[in-house]
Design an enzyme around this catalytic site. Structure first.
Site: not given
Length: 398
Positions: A246, A273, A334, A337, A361, A371
């Site tokens: 990001r 985030k 952005h 991504r 994510h 994970y």
């Protein structure tokens, strides 16, 4: 007993001495003069057999007349059996309680709770406070939170909706959290923001701008390589496609987080985030860019230090560069991504869970467990090198 002995002329003539001394005005009030020249009004009285003193303010900010008015008020309290000092404490507590129970008071506690629980990064806190200060505080800040109605909040949100339905909805969501916090802490019985959910019209949000055609991506990479920009700006713009983090995470990269020998960038949870630490494998190309910029900013905390020492490049720097290169309305920072997510999947046929994990994510295993940050690190390391090599091919193919 003589009263009102003092005058402004006498008070101004009272000069500091080696020790603290006082001049009486009568009926328990006197002026205290300190060796440094400070002058305080005091009221001396007895209550329940005990000698007490009450501060009435400082001279000249508290005039002789005002001080005498305060003395009279204190004497009236004493005549009715009330301790003036205790009355002042009670009034102060009532004022503090009233302030704590205003929308502004509750909102501040709510914000502090977000920061202390590490649910907000410094960047998030700054943005949320700007929204609060501009969108809600001017209208609701001084209002007792328990008295705010749905209709009142609706009227406030209309001010913002005129320019941005998206922001108005975010403000409604923040207000709802604040009212919930007020209920949890016993300062409100209901949440007037709840009935407004879904009532604010929002224009359909455009997807973040990104160029997904491989040939155009190559053209854009060539434009970045050939641009005339500050060294740190150009290095950040060149590294961005290779790591596709990001924009805020890229800007705030610090040398202490980067291990060039191991080719790993470890981003701490407070910068992410999702509030989970993240590992970015660095391709040979990424390491080369970092080594190029290291002589310039290696002694600074931030990899991409801006014009102000000790601070990173601004959040608009890289988007401004893209606009300068002719990509206004076509691509934002952005967008890298989205480009990586699309081309890694559709062109390079990389495992989707690796891609999603590298995008930071939320990815879970078959048992629903998240994970950890090093999951599939070997596979993701290979993926990042494959991606860097692919971008080189796009850049070389005209």
């Amino acid at each position: 007993m003589e009263t009102n002995k003092l005058s402004d002329v006498k008070i101004r003539a009272a000069k500091p001495q080696d020790k603290l001394y006082s001049i009486s005005d009568g009926e328990g009030m006197f002026l205290e003069v300190s060796p440094k020249g400070g002058k305080w009004w005091r009221f001396k009285y007895r209550f329940n057999g005990k000698q007490k003193r009450l501060s009435l303010g400082t001279y000249p900010s508290t005039s002789l007349k005002v001080a005498r008015d305060k003395r009279q008020q204190a004497r009236e309290l004493l005549a009715s059996g009330v301790d003036p000092a205790q009355q002042r404490k009670t009034e102060k507590l009532a004022t503090e309680t009233a302030l704590r129970n205003t929308f502004a008071g509750v909102a501040e506690e709510w914000a502090q709770n977000k920061v202390q629980s590490e649910k907000w990064t410094p960047t998030t806190e700054k943005k949320r406070r700007i929204w609060l200060d501009n969108g809600l505080m001017p209208y609701l800040g001084s209002r007792p939170i328990s008295e705010i109605t749905t209709a009142e909040l609706w009227g406030v949100l209309q001010h913002t909706q005129k320019t941005s339905g998206y922001t108005a909805n975010r403000l409604r969501g923040m207000a709802s959290e604040i009212f919930n916090f007020a209920m949890a802490t016993g300062r409100a019985d209901s949440n007037p923001a709840l009935p407004l959910q879904g009532q604010i019209a929002v224009k359909k949000e455009k997807h973040r701008l990104a160029i997904l055609e491989p040939e155009e991506v190559g053209k854009m990479l060539r434009a970045i390589d050939g641009c005339q920009a500050a060294a740190t700006t150009k290095a950040a713009a060149r590294l961005a496609p290779l790591v596709f983090v990001r924009p805020g995470e890229l800007r705030h990269a610090e040398w202490s987080e980067i291990n060039l020998k191991r080719a790993l960038w470890s981003i701490p949870a407070e910068k992410m985030k999702m509030r989970e630490s993240h590992v970015v494998p660095l391709s040979r190309q990424a390491v080369a860019i970092l080594k190029e910029i290291q002589p310039l900013t290696g002694n600074s905390g931030y990899v991409f230090e801006g014009t102000k020492p000790g601070e990173p490049i601004s959040d608009n720097t890289l988007n401004k560069l893209l606009k300068t290169l002719g990509y206004k309305g076509k691509m934002t920072q952005h967008g890298w991504r989205a480009i990586a997510r699309t081309l890694l999947d559709e062109v390079l046929d990389v495992r989707v869970d690796w891609i999603e994990h590298q995008l930071a994510h939320s990815v879970r295993d078959a048992n629903g467990r998240a994970y950890n940050r090093t999951s599939h690190l070997e596979g993701r390391t290979g993926m990042m090198q494959l991606w860097a090599d692919y971008l080189d091919k796009l850049k070389a193919s005209k």
